[in-house]
Design a protein around this motif. Structure first.
Motif, PDB file in Angstrom:
ATOM      1  N   SER A 177       0.825  -1.196   0.000  1.00 30.49           N
ATOM      2  CA  SER A 177       0.000   0.000   0.000  1.00 30.49           C
ATOM      3  C   SER A 177       0.875   1.267   0.000  1.00 30.49           C
ATOM      4  O   SER A 177       0.624   2.216  -0.756  1.00 30.49           O
ATOM      5  CB  SER A 177      -0.903  -0.071   1.234  1.00 30.49           C
ATOM      6  N   LYS A 194       2.625   1.763  -3.418  1.00 34.28           N
ATOM      7  CA  LYS A 194       1.695   2.305  -4.425  1.00 34.28           C
ATOM      8  C   LYS A 194       1.469   3.798  -4.173  1.00 34.28           C
ATOM      9  O   LYS A 194       1.501   4.603  -5.094  1.00 34.28           O
ATOM     10  CB  LYS A 194       0.375   1.529  -4.374  1.00 34.28           C
ATOM     11  N   ASP A 226       5.449   1.634  -9.690  1.00 35.50           N
ATOM     12  CA  ASP A 226       4.551   1.047 -10.699  1.00 35.50           C
ATOM     13  C   ASP A 226       4.209  -0.395 -10.363  1.00 35.50           C
ATOM     14  O   ASP A 226       3.426  -1.030 -11.072  1.00 35.50           O
ATOM     15  CB  ASP A 226       5.214   1.067 -12.080  1.00 35.50           C
ATOM     16  N   PHE A 249      -4.435  -4.745  -4.924  1.00 35.96           N
ATOM     17  CA  PHE A 249      -3.782  -3.493  -5.339  1.00 35.96           C
ATOM     18  C   PHE A 249      -3.475  -3.485  -6.839  1.00 35.96           C
ATOM     19  O   PHE A 249      -3.111  -2.467  -7.404  1.00 35.96           O
ATOM     20  CB  PHE A 249      -2.469  -3.286  -4.571  1.00 35.96           C
ATOM     21  N   PHE A 251      -0.590  -0.722 -11.897  1.00 39.97           N
ATOM     22  CA  PHE A 251       0.164  -1.212 -10.733  1.00 39.97           C
ATOM     23  C   PHE A 251       0.322  -2.731 -10.849  1.00 39.97           C
ATOM     24  O   PHE A 251      -0.667  -3.472 -10.867  1.00 39.97           O
ATOM     25  CB  PHE A 251      -0.514  -0.820  -9.419  1.00 39.97           C
TER      26      PHE A 251
END
Ligand SMILES: Cc1cc2nc3c(=O)[nH]c(=O)nc-3n(C[C@H](O)[C@H](O)[C@H](O)COP(=O)(O)O)c2cc1C
Length: 420
Positions: A149, A152, A157, A205, A210
């Motif tokens: 988390s 990101k 990336d 995620f 991502f």
């Protein structure tokens, strides 16, 4: 691409230092299409050394500097060139739990199972550290989730759930002798459960911008029942396996099965690697000169390079084509590495190739390849193992030959680490 290359030069609280930032500034001007940022611990006790970088809520703004300087370098390159060759490179962060090689205070192996041979090779004994409980492993997805988390949030990336080089997740694949545990024993499901639990947790995620990926050991080069990706023949020498060669026979059935299962879970990129840098480094990073006064392996470095390429090809042939695979282990080839890589890519044996030690010695290797068609002969890595030696001395890691003004004083002991 640039493979992850740890400099062991963060601050005590996990923040990157000036040296860390300098490394990513240099990598930014590389011209490589992808940079795999180095091993970053998901929690304090998971650090491989007290200076391994760590991304936390408290230090995220400082941590982000390595990303910013990297991007600046890459953008300047693009502006200067004004052509299509250079573009916005992909930035993946490697997240790790160092397991048996956890050493926040220099000695604290957190193992999946006992295997004294590996401990001994690294100067550890059973009294140092422990075997991790199932309860401890049950909680690991929380830590990885937190780190993903943060990664990101600050602009990476993608993230790599590090599963290689016999750190914790990598060691879990070979936990045949771990008893009464849902993470061990003969069961393949048990031995891959830890990684899959983490992958399932962090998959939320994943998005078009991502990437969830992994750097995966496909062959440990350690005999059964202590190795993964090796022939499952009972090897009576496994417990006494101290001279590290001959290298055990590979059997990629399980690593290939795992990659196919990860594909089904949505994973579309994997960085393939092999062996254990603390135990049999000649297998994954072939060299001319070993670390310190270590004995030279019985095989020629070219055999190591060739084995690595053959294993990568075997995996490529057995996983879906739209799962992209990255190869490594080309630095020993010096300036010829670019041609061997191009050949392997042209033949469809691998999709992308990454350099590790070459990036320390000569970060502009990719630009040289793209512009001149050849890696500068005078700047290549010479596979002297000094970067690894610096690490083993518990110093900062870099190239003491091609970047000698900065790293040679550390190697000679003239410069000591500032621990602040
Ligand atoms: C000093 C040093 C640091 C490294 N740090 C990492 C790391 O953080 N994560 C990782 O997966 N591999 C790490 N590696 C392994 C490299 O990424 C690479 O797999 C290896 O050097 C073989 O590639 P090469 O022949 O291009 O050097 C490291 C290797 C060295 C020598």
């Amino acid at each position: 691409m640039i493979q992850p290359m740890e400099g062991c030069d963060g601050h005590g609280d996990g923040r990157p230092s000036e040296l860390t930032i300098r490394r990513y500034k240099r990598f930014g001007t590389s011209g490589a299409g992808l940079c795999w940022f180095e091993a970053t611990a998901v929690k304090e006790e998971a650090r491989a050394n007290p200076r391994q970088i760590m991304l936390t809520e408290e230090n995220k703004n400082d941590y982000q500097k390595i990303l910013t300087v990297y991007e600046e370098g890459a953008q300047n390159l693009y502006a200067e060139e004004e052509n299509e060759v250079f573009h916005n490179p992909i930035k993946i962060l490697q997240l790790t739990h160092s397991g048996r090689y956890s050493s926040p205070g220099f000695k604290n192996p957190l193992r999946m199972y006992w295997y004294d041979v590996l401990d001994k090779a690294y100067g550890r004994s059973r009294e140092d550290g422990k075997i991790l409980s199932d309860e401890y492993l049950d909680e690991l997805p929380d830590y990885f989730e937190n780190s993903v988390s943060l990664a990101k949030e600050i602009g990476f990336d993608g993230v790599d759930i590090k599963s290689c080089h016999r750190y914790l997740l990598s060691e879990s694949f070979s936990a045949f002798t771990r008893e009464d545990s849902k993470y061990g024993g003969q069961s393949y499901e048990n031995r891959t459960r830890l990684l899959k639990n983490i992958m399932k947790r962090v998959q939320k995620f994943a998005s078009d911008d991502f990437i969830i990926t992994l750097r995966l050991n496909i062959f440990d080069a350690i005999p059964y029942p202590y190795g993964w990706g090796v022939k499952k023949e009972e090897d009576t020498n496994a417990l006494l396996f101290t001279n590290r060669s001959p290298v055990p026979e590979p059997d990629l059935t399980e690593p290939i099965k795992l990659l196919n299962e990860l594909y089904d879970m949505g994973i579309r990129l994997a960085d393939l690697t092999i062996a254990n840098p603390y135990f049999n480094p000649f297998v994954s990073r072939p060299y001319d000169i070993p670390v310190g006064n270590a004995t030279k392996p019985n095989e020629h470095p070219l055999e190591g390079v060739s084995r690595f390429i053959a294993l990568t090809k075997e995996v490529r042939e057995n996983v879906p084509k739209d799962m992209k695979l990255i190869g490594t282990g080309y630095s020993w080839l010096r300036y010829l590495g670019g041609y061997i890589a191009a050949d392997q890519i042209n033949k469809g044996n691998v999709d992308m190739v990454g350099w590790g030690r070459m990036a320390f010695a000569n970060p502009q290797f990719a630009q040289q390849l793209l512009k001149e068609g050849i890696i500068d002969k005078k700047k290549t890595c010479i596979s002297c193992s000094k970067c690894t030696e610096l690490m083993r001395m518990h110093s900062v890691a870099g190239c003491a030959i091609r970047d000698k003004d900065v790293y040679s004083p550390y190697l000679k002991g003239e410069k000591k680490i500032d621990w602040s």
